[in-house]
Design a protein around this motif. Structure first.
Motif, short mmCIF file in Angstrom:
data_model
loop_
_atom_site.label_atom_id
_atom_site.label_comp_id
_atom_site.label_asym_id
_atom_site.label_seq_id
_atom_site.Cartn_x
_atom_site.Cartn_y
_atom_site.Cartn_z
N SER A 16 22.61 -27.48 5.31
CA SER A 16 21.88 -26.63 6.26
C SER A 16 20.59 -27.34 6.65
O SER A 16 20.19 -28.32 6.03
N GLU A 17 19.95 -26.79 7.66
CA GLU A 17 18.62 -27.28 8.02
C GLU A 17 17.64 -26.84 6.94
O GLU A 17 17.86 -25.84 6.26
N ILE A 18 16.55 -27.56 6.79
CA ILE A 18 15.51 -27.21 5.83
C ILE A 18 14.60 -26.18 6.50
O ILE A 18 14.09 -26.41 7.59
N THR A 19 14.44 -25.02 5.86
CA THR A 19 13.46 -24.05 6.36
C THR A 19 12.21 -24.17 5.48
O THR A 19 12.30 -24.20 4.26
N TYR A 20 11.07 -24.26 6.13
CA TYR A 20 9.81 -24.51 5.43
C TYR A 20 8.80 -23.47 5.85
O TYR A 20 8.68 -23.15 7.04
N LYS A 21 8.08 -22.93 4.87
CA LYS A 21 7.03 -21.96 5.16
C LYS A 21 5.78 -22.31 4.37
O LYS A 21 5.87 -22.71 3.21
N HIS A 22 4.65 -22.15 5.03
CA HIS A 22 3.37 -22.35 4.36
C HIS A 22 2.67 -21.00 4.36
O HIS A 22 2.27 -20.50 5.41
N GLY A 23 2.56 -20.39 3.19
CA GLY A 23 1.99 -19.05 3.08
C GLY A 23 0.49 -19.01 3.26
O GLY A 23 -0.20 -20.02 3.19
#
Length: 137
Positions: A16-23
């Motif tokens: 899958s694609e990498i999902t990235y989040k910066h909180g």
């Protein structure tokens, strides 16, 4: 690490694609899925064949998430070590389970990678460059 965690190592492929989040709290996380298919030799036909496929979600946190964001992409062969997590949930009145890894370590599987490109990741240094450095102690 917590007590009685099930730590496993999985050799697989990013699917899958990498999902990235910066909180807002400054903590980053990344998520992607991997598959791992067993290969076994069938002596009856004299050839290799695929076995069962394991599908896992992989969660990465903080510095590891930052590295995954810039390094991995869909299709990459990887080796992932982490804590196995099983999440029970219900969808359309059917009870289901999701299997995820809270990753501790992730690396490219260099036995299966095609190429890292033509530019070296770290520039080699000539021996004379090393002799000019001062010793810090």
């Amino acid at each position: 690490m917590s007590w009685n965690s099930t730590v496993i190592t999985v050799v697989g492929t990013v699917v899958s694609e990498i999902t990235y989040k910066h909180g807002e709290d400054g903590k980053s996380n990344a998520f992607f899925r991997i598959s791992s298919t067993e290969r076994r030799y069938n002596t009856a036909i004299g050839d290799w064949e695929d076995g069962e496929t394991l599908w896992l979600g992989v969660w990465c946190w903080r510095k590891l998430a930052d590295s995954v964001k810039t390094t991995l992409s869909k299709g990459d062969p990887v080796i992932v070590q982490g804590k196995l997590r099983i999440r029970n949930y219900e969808k359309d009145d059917v009870k289901r389970q999701a299997f995820n890894l809270d990753a501790l370590h992730i690396g490219l599987d260099l036995s299966r990678v095609q190429s890292l490109g033509s530019v070296p990741v770290v520039e080699p240094r000539a021996a004379e460059d090393l002799s000019e450095e001062t010793v810090p102690f």
